[in-house]
Write an enzyme that holds these catalytic residues in place. Structure first.
Site, PDB file in Angstrom:
ATOM      1  N   ASP A 143      47.366  13.050 -24.940  1.00 36.63           N
ATOM      2  CA  ASP A 143      46.547  12.931 -26.148  1.00 36.63           C
ATOM      3  C   ASP A 143      47.475  12.727 -27.343  1.00 36.63           C
ATOM      4  OD1 ASP A 143      44.384  13.159 -27.981  1.00 36.63           O
ATOM      5  OD2 ASP A 143      43.352  14.560 -26.660  1.00 36.63           O
TER       6      ASP A 143
ATOM      7  N   ASP B 264      33.487  15.014 -27.030  1.00 37.10           N
ATOM      8  CA  ASP B 264      34.190  16.287 -27.148  1.00 37.10           C
ATOM      9  C   ASP B 264      33.253  17.446 -26.863  1.00 37.10           C
ATOM     10  OD1 ASP B 264      36.308  14.709 -27.821  1.00 37.10           O
ATOM     11  OD2 ASP B 264      36.130  15.052 -29.977  1.00 37.10           O
TER      12      ASP B 264
ATOM     13  N   ASP C  52     -31.627   5.767  22.533  1.00 35.77           N
ATOM     14  CA  ASP C  52     -30.774   6.500  23.471  1.00 35.77           C
ATOM     15  C   ASP C  52     -30.417   5.581  24.633  1.00 35.77           C
ATOM     16  OD1 ASP C  52     -29.419   8.598  24.618  1.00 35.77           O
ATOM     17  OD2 ASP C  52     -31.216   9.677  25.272  1.00 35.77           O
TER      18      ASP C  52
ATOM     19  N   GLU D 238      34.276   5.450 -34.341  1.00 30.37           N
ATOM     20  CA  GLU D 238      32.860   5.381 -34.724  1.00 30.37           C
ATOM     21  C   GLU D 238      32.609   4.603 -36.022  1.00 30.37           C
ATOM     22  OE1 GLU D 238      33.589   8.017 -31.755  1.00 30.37           O
ATOM     23  OE2 GLU D 238      34.391   8.304 -33.785  1.00 30.37           O
TER      24      GLU D 238
ATOM     25  N   GLU E 254     -25.663   2.533  26.050  1.00 30.06           N
ATOM     26  CA  GLU E 254     -24.230   2.228  26.248  1.00 30.06           C
ATOM     27  C   GLU E 254     -23.974   0.848  26.873  1.00 30.06           C
ATOM     28  OE1 GLU E 254     -25.004   6.077  25.271  1.00 30.06           O
ATOM     29  OE2 GLU E 254     -25.710   5.186  27.153  1.00 30.06           O
TER      30      GLU E 254
ATOM     31  N   ASP F 109      40.011   6.075 -29.249  1.00 33.44           N
ATOM     32  CA  ASP F 109      39.224   7.218 -29.703  1.00 33.44           C
ATOM     33  C   ASP F 109      38.945   7.068 -31.205  1.00 33.44           C
ATOM     34  OD1 ASP F 109      37.971   9.671 -29.723  1.00 33.44           O
ATOM     35  OD2 ASP F 109      39.806  10.857 -29.521  1.00 33.44           O
TER      36      ASP F 109
ATOM     37  N   ASP G 227     -25.110  14.532  24.585  1.00 33.78           N
ATOM     38  CA  ASP G 227     -25.687  15.584  25.416  1.00 33.78           C
ATOM     39  C   ASP G 227     -24.654  16.668  25.657  1.00 33.78           C
ATOM     40  OD1 ASP G 227     -27.892  13.991  25.412  1.00 33.78           O
ATOM     41  OD2 ASP G 227     -27.519  13.129  27.375  1.00 33.78           O
TER      42      ASP G 227
END
Length: 1713
Positions: free
Chosen positions: A379, A587, A1325, A491, A1328, A488, A1432
């Protein structure tokens, strides 16, 4: 005690006190609202004319746009701005909001071409907000691409500052296809609406607020389609998804601490993405504006931009997924750089090492512990007096050699460059170049203060400055070698306010409106806004400072490092920075909050196009605890930019510390996975993909993921779940809907839910998603060494045991290789390290005899860049076996003869003979078009046909619109049941809920739910067979939860998938386990692991069976027809039924009276027996609407006749009907042919309505025998059944109901019988069709035997007797309505279906009323005409509870009017069982007590008074609730909803057996599973299994909270109950609300709904009393009289009146103990 009297003085003081209090209150109010009591009110300097009145609309509070964003609003000030004042008791809602007077109007429009729109806007007369309003604006809209819309608003007459972006340009060519958005320009007032073209969803609607455009105040609002808003920055957002409750975020680059406030931070990102809904459809909005601004999010949801300069330059970007929107944004601003490979290693830094010796100590101690570690930073403490391009010659004497020291250990060195001060050489050279930002005069360098003291600020927008910067970096690199740069303080940061000389007072430094930036001062901690740069005033370009510095630094890095990629890390950024640089989150501090907030920060920068992102591990400020640093090292090992920037580096904690061990563990995993991470960065660079990815980007269809921000993904496949709180070892982790394997190879057992994940002190949650192939490399302490190690693969199989992955590989640092990458796979790079793949790990692999999770393949030497196929031997999992010999008698020889695999197993029911994986077909050039697929498939000729009598068809045609497979060369029988199919398939893929994929070899089809990715159909399985008389296809299932298939007795509603086979072939067969019964319903509903549901219909009417196996999978086998599948997508179970009944036809709406209780018996001796029963029921006061007569009433069981013992039955029927009763008779289809005078047969024979043999076989009726007896015989019932049939039963003919003449004949016979005896409904009935002989009289069926005994005989009852058992010969011939001849073999299962409509039509025609028809045999769509009883059954407890399963299944099948014979048909009923059955049967939709001949009576009055009373009580409840049941029947008829749905929500209810629900509010239970929600009897009961007391006379009934049930006072028949008052049961939810609907008509009219002759109303209640929910649970409401129905349109929904607490009384039961 007497009353106290006040003295005169006391009274005076009290009065004065009250007056003072009043005045004080008034002053407080005036002060609070900003009003003055005197001169302020008389001021009239606002410019508002006396007659100006703002036009104030009635606006939803959530949509109010703030007209006073600068604060301090008052009624007078609000009016001065021409706005509306509306104080409310909510602090966030604006009290002063915009009137309709503000805005612009479109005065002219031009359209230069199809992709450009231009307009001139003129300001409407209205007061100003901040002055400087621009009267005429220019509006331009460009349709730049199919997914990108740009619109710009600026001054029509004067140019204004616009961002000079390095990458963003308008496309040279117009869009190449149809636009995915639509733009609507509103003229008066101006407004803009952007719609998604496919769904017409409104995405961006500026009409929610006005456009304001002044010189220094620009405002635009837009309403958004959802609250799922992500992005905007840079700030600390404590959650990834934004809070839209009036949050305002300033955007303006600023050197500030990321401490969790709403203030602005380092970067400037006026960009957000919005997820619209579960479809994944998303869009992004980017405002290209660099001025200070603020963005307000409000709950409409809406967004308001307020910026103080520039122009409004918006880009709206559309995508089908959130990830696609990121790709669109990065295509606009620039895709991110791919960092050098070494930069993905772990990194160490610290502010204030003090000297190089300390730096080296840090390096050495971390090397010594074997920590993977690639980069060391220094740094500003390395500098001389913190000046750029210098180093401290005392404390950092050997810094020029430090890079060599690092390189010797395979590591890199990075240094920081923050700021310039003078005088020194770098400063002098910059001054000479005029490189600095100047004061307002444009000449004088602006002086501020930063780390070195007085400082100047390079103007990186100045080309001369860029030259100076490049030169300085080159010079310094020659002096101090380094590998990358960290920039760094850009801004730009200044420790002074503006400058050392302060700032001038003007409208730049102090604009009319200042956004809510930190300190509310434009030049706080930065430069004066009137400072000058080449691009413009600092006022306009402030937030571009970091961006311009990045562009300049990129030039320098190219100059210094040539063809090698270096690394740049910037603190300040702007959209497009990611193209060159990475970013860290600033930071931060060593706090638990900061470790949490880092994840939303990383996710946001992924959206912004900066994937190289991370937070300072262990925090930058403050001392860090061991626990926090340990947890941070764990999660930081998976930051893309992984750097510890704290004085306490890992080794500082001790070589054997837990922190060091866990850090090394997870960093080794990071280094192992670096090839995967590097590939992700390549995909980000090449395609714009995210690297760190929000969970919702992959699982957007799951709303639970929308707010997940304590977990994140690496790409699509690696889920990271860290511990982010102190003292915690269990984390609430969300597991999305996919298979997941933890890194230690243990598969997750749950999905799509939160789990408590145990993560002890040394553990982090790390899971690999099924379907991934991750490239790996053996780790080392640096990437220099790890890149030389062998590589490997981790293969994580998905639900379909498939996986895919990618690897990008190069030398890791060269620039040129990536400049023009345009393809995903290229093998042009040869690695100098001779890299080879060494190990492959397969997660989720199956093997025999047990299932394992991990398969390791070791010691491979596969050269990187070459093609290989890796195979391994392993047995097929038992669950993956598909039966190659489903017939009995399988052995090894038979199996091998079929070309299949023989492998015995000890597991019950597992096939020993199973198909090889390549058995089946291959797709030939499958290519989709807009409406689907159509292609041929060819059989794998390697295998011979398995059934010689039915050779396989070699070439088939596949059409995927509704999924059909058929023989293109030979027309085959197809089911003639009409379906409601759109005339053309949906051509727009965006409107489909599914995707279809075709696997070429082996051929298979996948259907994938788009929203979840779930594969709901996958026939890519072995064994697909298609021959003339045997067709088989298998599909994987998405879960184990399958419901449906019928008609067969199932022991549970949820199918058991443990190798069970169910036959389907309609047959006169009483219910019994695995016995195919009366109808055929080849439909199932599947519940997916996501709790979505789908349904599948196989439209095939041939004999078939289905096998369910634990893969999970199912196999269909049918003996004819084609494969014609229809899939409905739901996604809820209820929607599945609605969509299915939309396809096959909605259920019939039965007559109201048919919902009453019904009595029947086979074995009534005469009319008197029926009459006595009727009188006994009336005397007992038991509600009862319908009496039946079984075949006893007929003469010798002949249809349309009356026996001598029932000659007075017509008179009794008339009497009963006059007293409100109804009568139903039975009709069998079989017609006797042995009569000399029987008009029914004679007329039928004349009209040729009976089923015959084909002419080529014999010109005669196919005779059977059923109930009719020969004439003039006395039946001896003591003889065995077969003998009775042979001696006494007449020859019978069977009507062919497909034929139009048969329907006409049937109508005539019914009409003539109605003249003899009235009836209200018909019971059909034996259809089928049933016969008491097998095939035909004599048993000899004509024609080919293969149809009665097909090559494959499905798993049917008495299958050894052939398909003709108890029915007709299969070669019998029938004719469809169009005259097409068909074999009974193909249409047998449709006989009951063909019988239904002619019977229903005849009933309506004869009676003139709706009535009801009940049929025994059904097929899909029978429910359009008939109800059904479950046949049935037998008098037994198991039949009692299985009746619920049957009803639930027929609800799925679209037959709402269903029930079982209460107390059973066969055998004698037992008292308690029959009473329980009466209680249950009172809640069947079709509620009939019916028993068989020769058994004791079992009707409610046949037992004792206790039984009769219990029956009366429960039937009174039924009759009370008939308005509710009738409404449910209507809803089923109108919308397809179920009347009796299962409790299908949540895992606990997925396999319920013995309870059902009257949808959706009423529960009748035998055992006690209580679902989620409030249920009344009488309190809220949590979701759980529990024991309920059930005394004999009691049934547990519960009303669901949140619903309103209509009811009516009961009577003995519905004829009388319908005249009684109606009421409502209101069962309040936990929120104190309820709703319901009510349908009413005359109860018996034909097509009342279709003709608009009905009432349909809705109710809602909100609790209005301040009582606790334990005190108020519901209420009765009464309304008189019963409503009338309407002949036109139904009335609008009604809202129930308000009520007082005194009007309420409890509804049901008592409070629970």
């Amino acid at each position: 005690m007497g009353k106290r009297k006040f003295s005169g003085l006391e009274v005076t003081l009290i009065v004065l006190f009250l007056l003072v209090t009043v005045v004080a209150v008034v002053l407080v109010v005036l002060l609070a609202t900003g009003q003055s009591t005197s001169s302020e009110n008389s001021d009239n300097d606002s410019g508002v004319t006396d007659d100006f009145i703002p036009e104030c609309p009635k606006v939803d509070p959530s949509e109010k746009v703030d007209c006073y964003p600068d604060g301090g609003a008052s009624p007078r000030k609000c009016l001065q701005r021409g706005c509306c004042w509306d104080p409310v008791d909510e602090i966030n809602i604006p009290w002063c909001f915009f009137s309709l007077n503000h805005n612009y109007e479109v005065s002219s429009v031009q359209k230069p071409n199809d992709h450009r729109l231009e307009a001139v806007l003129k300001r409407r007369p209205a007061p100003t907000l901040f002055g400087g309003d621009i009267e005429q604006l220019s509006f331009q809209a460009e349709m730049q691409t199919q997914n990108r819309l740009r619109f710009k608003i600026t001054d029509a007459e004067r140019s204004r500052f616009e961002v000079p972006h390095e990458h963003v340009t308008s496309p040279a060519d117009p869009p190449g296809g149809a636009l995915n958005y639509e733009l609507e320009l509103l003229h008066i007032p101006f407004g803009l609406r952007v719609f998604r073209a496919s769904s017409k969803k409104l995405l961006f609607d500026t009409t929610v607020g006005p456009l304001v455009f002044a010189d220094q105040y620009l405002q635009l609002s837009a309403k958004l389609p959802s609250h799922n808003i992500y992005g905007l920055g840079e700030h600390v957002h404590q959650n990834f998804r934004h809070d839209t409750n009036w949050k305002t975020w300033p955007i303006f680059t600023r050197d500030s601490f990321p401490n969790g406030g709403t203030h602005n931070l380092y970067g400037h990102y006026p960009y957000f993405a919005c997820l619209e809904d579960e479809s994944g459809a998303s869009f992004g909005v980017f405002l290209m504006n660099s001025n200070a601004m603020e963005v307000t999010l409000q709950p409409a949801p809406a967004v308001t931009y307020r910026t103080i300069g520039g122009v409004l330059d918006f880009y709206i970007l559309l995508g089908d997924t959130p990830e696609a929107v990121v790709q669109e944004f990065l295509e606009l601003v620039g895709r991110p750089v791919i960092p050098p490979y070494w930069s993905l290693g772990f990194q160490l830094s610290r502010w204030d090492y003090g000297n190089l010796t300390e730096v080296k100590k840090t390096v050495e101690r971390n090397r010594e512990i074997g920590l993977p570690y690639d980069v060391q930073y220094t740094d500003i403490d390395y500098m001389e007096d913190k000046k750029d391009f210098t180093y401290n010659a005392v404390n950092f004497t050997e810094l020029p050699q430090f890079a060599d020291y690092m390189h010797a250990g395979g590591q890199k060195y990075i240094l920081i460059l923050p700021r310039i001060n003078g005088p020194y050489e770098s400063y002098d050279r910059g001054t000479q170049k005029k490189a600095w930002v100047t004061e307002a005069d444009g000449e004088t360098p602006l002086l501020g203060e930063v780390w070195p003291g007085l400082a100047v600020f390079p103007d990186y927008t100045n080309p001369a400055c860029i030259e100076w910067w490049v030169d300085e970096i080159q010079r310094f690199h020659q002096e101090v070698k380094h590998d990358a740069l960290w920039i760094d303080m850009n801004e730009v940061s200044n420790f002074q306010k503006g400058s050392v000389n302060g700032c001038s007072i003007n409208n730049l430094n102090d604009p009319p409106f200042t956004p809510r930036i930190l300190d509310n001062l434009m030049y706080s901690k930065t430069l004066c806004m009137d400072a000058k740069q080449t691009w413009g005033s600092h006022y306009d370009v402030h937030s571009l400072y970091g961006y311009s510095m990045v562009l300049a630094t990129e030039v320098a890095l190219k100059k210094v490092f040539g063809n090698n990629r270096s690394l740049m890390l910037t603190r300040s950024s702007f959209p497009g920075v990611g193209k060159y640089s990475g970013h860290w989150l600033g930071d931060n501090a060593a706090t638990w909050n900061d470790i949490k907030w880092a994840i939303p920060g990383m996710l946001e920068f992924s959206l912004f196009g900066v994937p190289y992102i991370g937070a300072d591990i262990c925090g930058f400020f403050d001392d860090v605890s061991e626990e926090l640093c340990r947890r941070w090292m764990q999660v930081g090992a998976f930051y893309p930019f992984s750097r510890n920037h704290n004085p306490q580096d890992p080794a500082w904690f001790g070589e054997d510390s837990l922190l060091v061990n866990t850090s090394k563990h997870y960093l080794n995993i990071r280094y192992t996975l670096l090839p995967y991470l590097y590939t992700l960065f390549y995909k980000a660079h090449a395609y714009g993909d995210t690297v760190v990815r929000p969970v919702m980007h992959e699982f957007y269809s799951d709303s639970a993921t929308w707010a997940v921000d304590r977990q994140f993904l690496w790409g699509p496949y690696l889920l990271i779940t860290p511990v982010l709180d102190p003292g915690v070892e269990t984390v609430a982790a969300y597991i999305p809907d996919s298979p997941w394997y933890d890194y230690e190879t243990v598969r997750m057992t749950t999905r799509r839910q939160y789990i408590n994940m145990y993560l002890p002190a040394d553990k982090l949650g790390l899971h690999i998603r099924g379907g991934a192939i991750l490239p790996t490399q053996r780790p080392a302490v640096t990437t220099v060494y790890s890149r030389k190690n062998p590589m490997g693969l981790i293969i994580a199989l998905d639900d379909n045991e498939q996986a895919a992955g990618e690897l990008f590989w190069d030398d890791g640092e060269s620039r040129g290789r990536l400049a023009s990458v345009s393809v995903r796979v290229r093998a042009t790079y040869v690695d100098p390290n001779d890299l080879r793949f060494e190990n492959i790990t397969v997660l989720g692999a199956n093997s025999m005899p047990t299932t394992i999770v991990v398969l390791y393949i070791r010691n491979l030497t596969l050269l990187l860049g070459q093609n290989y196929t890796v195979k391994w031997n392993g047995s097929v999992s038992e669950t993956e076996r598909f039966d190659c010999h489903p017939e009995e008698g399988s052995d090894a020889d038979k199996c091998l003869a079929r070309g299949c695999i023989w492998n015995p197993s000890e597991t019950p029911r597992v096939p020993w003979c199973f198909y090889p994986n390549d058995y089946g077909y291959k797709a030939v050039s499958p290519t989709p078009d807009t409406t689907g697929w159509s292609f041929e498939i060819q059989r794998n000729a390697r295998y011979r046909s398995q059934r010689l009598e039915s050779p396989d068809i070699n070439t088939l045609r596949v059409e995927i619109k509704y999924l059909s497979i058929y023989d293109p060369a030979n027309k085959r029988y197809e089911v003639p049941v009409p379906l409601n199919i759109p005339p053309t398939p949906e051509a727009d893929p965006n409107k489909r809920l599914y995707d279809v994929e075709v696997n070429e070899q082996p051929f298979g089809i996948k259907v994938i739910r788009k929203s979840t990715g779930t594969v709901i159909w996958d026939s890519t399985l072995p064994g697909f067979t298609f021959s003339d008389l045997f067709i088989q296809i298998s599909t994987r299932l998405p879960s184990n939860y399958i419901y449906g298939f019928g008609e067969t007795e199932h022991s549970s509603y949820h199918h058991d998938l443990n190798w069970h086979t169910w036959g389907m072939f309609s047959k006169d067969q009483p219910p019994g386990y695995k016995m195919n019964c009366y109808g055929v319903q080849p439909f199932y509903m599947g519940l997916e692991n996501t709790m979505d549901a789908h349904g599948v219909l196989l439209l095939n009417s041939n004999a078939m069976d289905v096998t369910l196996q634990p893969t999970p999978a199912l196999t269909y086998r049918t003996v004819g027809g084609i494969l014609d599948f229809f899939i409905v997508m739901g996604p809820t179970p209820e929607q599945v039924v609605q969509e299915y009944t939309e396809l096959v036809g909605r259920p019939v709406l039965p007559a109201y009276w048919s919902l009453g209780f019904q009595l029947c018996r086979y074995g009534y001796q005469n009319t008197m027996e029926i009459e006595n029963l009727y009188n006994e029921m009336r005397n007992a006061g038991i509600p009862y609407d319908i009496q039946y007569a079984d075949i006893d009433y007929m003469e010798r069981q002949l249809d349309f006749t009356i026996d001598k013992d029932f000659q007075d039955l017509p008179e009794l029927v008339n009497t009963m009907r006059s007293e409100g009763m109804r009568f139903i008779f039975i009709l069998d289809p079989a017609i006797s042919g042995n009569e000399t005078d029987y008009p029914a047969f004679t007329r039928g024979h004349e009209k040729d309505v009976f089923i015959k043999w084909p002419l080529e076989l014999e010109d005669d009726i196919v005779w059977g025998k059923v109930w009719p007896d020969f004439p003039n015989v006395t039946v001896d019932e003591s003889l065995d059944w077969d003998t009775q049939v042979e001696l006494y039963r007449a020859y019978t003919a069977f009507p062919d109901f497909f034929r139009n003449q048969t329907a006409e004949w049937w109508l005539q016979e019914i009409k003539e019988f109605y003249v003899k005896m009235k009836f209200d409904g018909l019971w059909i009935d034996m259809n089928e069709p049933a016969s008491f002989v097998h095939g035909t009289v004599g048993g000899k069926c004509l024609g080919p035997e293969k149809y009665d005994y097909p090559p494959y005989m499905p798993q049917l009852e008495s299958k050894n007797e052939g398909l003709k058992h108890k029915t007709l010969c299969m070669n019998s011939e029938q004719f469809l309505a169009d005259g097409t001849p068909v074999k009974h073999f193909d249409v047998h299962n449709l006989y009951g279906w063909s019988h239904a409509k002619p019977t229903y039509d005849a009933l309506l025609a004869v009676t003139g009323e709706r009535g009801v028809v009940v049929s025994r045999s059904t097929y899909p769509s029978s429910g359009k005409w008939v109800g059904h009883w479950l046949g049935d059954n037998t008098s037994g407890w198991d039949q009692l509870f299985k009746s619920i399963i049957g009803m639930l299944e027929f609800s799925l099948f679209g037959i709402s009017y269903t029930g079982a014979d209460i107390c059973g048909f066969f055998n004698s009923a037992e008292y308690e069982m029959c009473l329980r059955w009466m209680q249950l049967g009172a809640f069947y939709p079709y509620s009939r007590n019916h028993n068989g001949k020769g058994n004791p009576r079992q009707d409610p009055v046949a037992w004792n008074s206790t039984f009769a009373e219990a029956s009366r009580n429960v039937l009174n409840i039924r009759y009370t609730l008939l308005p509710y049941l009738y409404t449910l029947m209507f809803e089923a008829h109108a919308t397809g909803s179920t009347v009796v749905p299962s409790l299908r929500k949540g895992g606990g209810s997925a396999a319920l057996l013995r309870r059902f629900r009257r949808n959706p509010a009423f529960l009748s239970e035998v055992t006690a599973y209580v679902p989620e929600g409030r249920w009344y009897d009488y309190n809220t009961i949590s979701k759980n299994w529990m024991v309920m007391p059930t005394p004999l006379e009691h049934i547990n009934l519960h009303v669901r909270g949140g619903y309103i049930l209509p009811w009516q006072t009961p009577e003995n028949t519905t004829h009388y109950s319908r005249k009684n008052p109606l009421g409502l049961i209101v069962a309040l939810s936990d929120a104190g609300a309820a709703q319901g609907t009510f349908f009413w008509d005359d109860g018996q009219g034909i097509d009342t709904y279709e003709n608009g002759m009905y009432l349909l109303t809705s109710f809602s209640v909100q609790q209005v009393c301040g009582v606790r929910d334990t005190e108020l649970n519901g209420a009765y409401f009464r309304s008189l009289p019963p409503p009338r129905y309407y002949a036109t349109h139904p009335p609008p929904p009604q809202i129930i009146r308000s009520f007082t607490c005194s009007e309420l009384r409890p509804v049901v039961g008592q409070k629970a103990n």
